[in-house]
Each structure stands twice: as C-alpha cells, then as structure tokens.
Write a protein that holds these residues in place. Sequence first.
Motif, PDB file in Angstrom:
ATOM      1  N   PHE A 260       0.135  -7.422  -0.829  1.00 32.15           N
ATOM      2  CA  PHE A 260       0.563  -8.742  -0.371  1.00 32.15           C
ATOM      3  C   PHE A 260       1.755  -8.636   0.575  1.00 32.15           C
ATOM      4  O   PHE A 260       1.780  -9.264   1.643  1.00 32.15           O
ATOM      5  CB  PHE A 260       0.895  -9.624  -1.579  1.00 32.15           C
ATOM      6  CG  PHE A 260       1.211 -11.039  -1.223  1.00 32.15           C
ATOM      7  CD1 PHE A 260       0.196 -11.930  -0.930  1.00 32.15           C
ATOM      8  CD2 PHE A 260       2.516 -11.485  -1.185  1.00 32.15           C
ATOM      9  CE1 PHE A 260       0.479 -13.246  -0.595  1.00 32.15           C
ATOM     10  CE2 PHE A 260       2.815 -12.795  -0.852  1.00 32.15           C
ATOM     11  CZ  PHE A 260       1.787 -13.679  -0.557  1.00 32.15           C
ATOM     12  N   LEU A 261       2.737  -7.835   0.205  1.00 36.09           N
ATOM     13  CA  LEU A 261       3.922  -7.689   1.050  1.00 36.09           C
ATOM     14  C   LEU A 261       3.585  -7.028   2.389  1.00 36.09           C
ATOM     15  O   LEU A 261       4.043  -7.460   3.439  1.00 36.09           O
ATOM     16  CB  LEU A 261       4.995  -6.871   0.330  1.00 36.09           C
ATOM     17  CG  LEU A 261       5.730  -7.575  -0.803  1.00 36.09           C
ATOM     18  CD1 LEU A 261       6.579  -6.593  -1.580  1.00 36.09           C
ATOM     19  CD2 LEU A 261       6.579  -8.706  -0.265  1.00 36.09           C
ATOM     20  N   GLN A 262       2.780  -5.979   2.345  1.00 31.29           N
ATOM     21  CA  GLN A 262       2.486  -5.213   3.552  1.00 31.29           C
ATOM     22  C   GLN A 262       1.533  -5.948   4.494  1.00 31.29           C
ATOM     23  O   GLN A 262       1.778  -6.030   5.686  1.00 31.29           O
ATOM     24  CB  GLN A 262       1.883  -3.850   3.161  1.00 31.29           C
ATOM     25  CG  GLN A 262       1.413  -3.005   4.324  1.00 31.29           C
ATOM     26  CD  GLN A 262       2.543  -2.483   5.193  1.00 31.29           C
ATOM     27  OE1 GLN A 262       3.651  -2.318   4.757  1.00 31.29           O
ATOM     28  NE2 GLN A 262       2.235  -2.235   6.453  1.00 31.29           N
ATOM     29  N   PHE A 263       0.432  -6.467   3.970  1.00 32.67           N
ATOM     30  CA  PHE A 263      -0.629  -6.973   4.832  1.00 32.67           C
ATOM     31  C   PHE A 263      -0.659  -8.494   4.982  1.00 32.67           C
ATOM     32  O   PHE A 263      -1.168  -8.992   5.970  1.00 32.67           O
ATOM     33  CB  PHE A 263      -1.988  -6.467   4.338  1.00 32.67           C
ATOM     34  CG  PHE A 263      -2.087  -4.971   4.380  1.00 32.67           C
ATOM     35  CD1 PHE A 263      -2.142  -4.303   5.590  1.00 32.67           C
ATOM     36  CD2 PHE A 263      -2.093  -4.239   3.214  1.00 32.67           C
ATOM     37  CE1 PHE A 263      -2.222  -2.920   5.635  1.00 32.67           C
ATOM     38  CE2 PHE A 263      -2.169  -2.853   3.243  1.00 32.67           C
ATOM     39  CZ  PHE A 263      -2.230  -2.192   4.456  1.00 32.67           C
ATOM     40  N   VAL A 264      -0.138  -9.230   4.021  1.00 32.03           N
ATOM     41  CA  VAL A 264      -0.134 -10.687   4.124  1.00 32.03           C
ATOM     42  C   VAL A 264       1.189 -11.179   4.712  1.00 32.03           C
ATOM     43  O   VAL A 264       1.212 -11.983   5.646  1.00 32.03           O
ATOM     44  CB  VAL A 264      -0.415 -11.349   2.755  1.00 32.03           C
ATOM     45  CG1 VAL A 264      -0.318 -12.855   2.842  1.00 32.03           C
ATOM     46  CG2 VAL A 264      -1.785 -10.920   2.236  1.00 32.03           C
ATOM     47  N   MET A 265       2.280 -10.676   4.172  1.00 32.72           N
ATOM     48  CA  MET A 265       3.597 -11.125   4.639  1.00 32.72           C
ATOM     49  C   MET A 265       4.161 -10.242   5.762  1.00 32.72           C
ATOM     50  O   MET A 265       5.203 -10.557   6.322  1.00 32.72           O
ATOM     51  CB  MET A 265       4.576 -11.171   3.467  1.00 32.72           C
ATOM     52  CG  MET A 265       4.197 -12.211   2.425  1.00 32.72           C
ATOM     53  SD  MET A 265       5.371 -12.308   1.066  1.00 32.72           S
ATOM     54  CE  MET A 265       6.835 -12.875   1.876  1.00 32.72           C
ATOM     55  N   ASN A 266       3.511  -9.121   6.054  1.00 34.64           N
ATOM     56  CA  ASN A 266       3.944  -8.187   7.106  1.00 34.64           C
ATOM     57  C   ASN A 266       5.371  -7.698   6.909  1.00 34.64           C
ATOM     58  O   ASN A 266       6.143  -7.597   7.852  1.00 34.64           O
ATOM     59  CB  ASN A 266       3.776  -8.802   8.490  1.00 34.64           C
ATOM     60  CG  ASN A 266       2.334  -9.068   8.825  1.00 34.64           C
ATOM     61  OD1 ASN A 266       1.468  -8.246   8.528  1.00 34.64           O
ATOM     62  ND2 ASN A 266       2.051 -10.217   9.408  1.00 34.64           N
TER      63      ASN A 266
END
Length: 142
Positions: free
Chosen positions: A86-92
């Motif tokens: 979630f942090l890496q790919f959704v929230m960048n």
Amino acid sequence: MKDPAKCAQWGLFILRLVVGFIFVFHGFQKFALWGNAGASMAPSMLLLMQFTSVVEFVAGLALMAGMWTRLAAAALAIIMIGSIYFLQFVMNVGFSTSTGAGWEYNLTLLAALVCLKFGGPGVFACKGCCGKEKSGEQEKSA
C-alpha cells in the motif's frame, strides 16, 4: 556466551516481546479510529482497518505470551506485506523520505516476524496450555 543455542532462544524471547508489544500498541490505537474515521473512510477501508486492528492486537498478545507464535507471526507478516504494498504502490511512498517515515519500518517488522515464524517462540513461552509449539532448538533435538 556459554551456549549459543540458549542465547538464540533468549534472543527470540526478547524479539517476541518487543514485536508483540508494538503490534498490541498499534492495534489498540486503531480501536479509537473505529467511530471517528467512519465518516471519512470508504466502507471497505473501514472494514479493513477494523480487521487489521483486531488481528494486530490479538496476534500481538499471542506473540507476547508465546502462544501460537508461528501462526501469529505469519498473520502479522501478511499484514506487513500488505502495508508495504500500500505504501509503495498506492501512496507512492519511498523506502525512506526526508519528510517522514517511508516503509523501512514496515520492512524491519516484516523481517522480525519472519525470524519468529522460522525460529519459534524462544524461552518462556506458553507452550503447554495451547499445544506443543517447539522452538527451533527443540525441533533439532526431537
């Protein structure tokens, strides 16, 4: 250091207590958001947050007690993988940022949970009350 295997069991015990406390604390913090965040969150995200808060709290208590350590560590590892995704790919969010935490903390917790999954509970675990959970050293001698 007299017996390296015994020291490793103490290391697993300390790791289990610290990681368990972190998840109990964070799970408990999320309980307060159940009512307040309902209006601002999508229903699916609210349900996911409620589910993860219960799992974090219960599995954290299980880790601290040494009950079902491998199962609790696996469940929490799945949550950490989802959190990193979630942090890496959704929230960048990057691995580490200058303005705040990236996902390096989540990766550190994931690594600790993998160690507990494969290493077992260490010393002072509630093995007798909930089944025979063996630590890594006990499995070698059995």
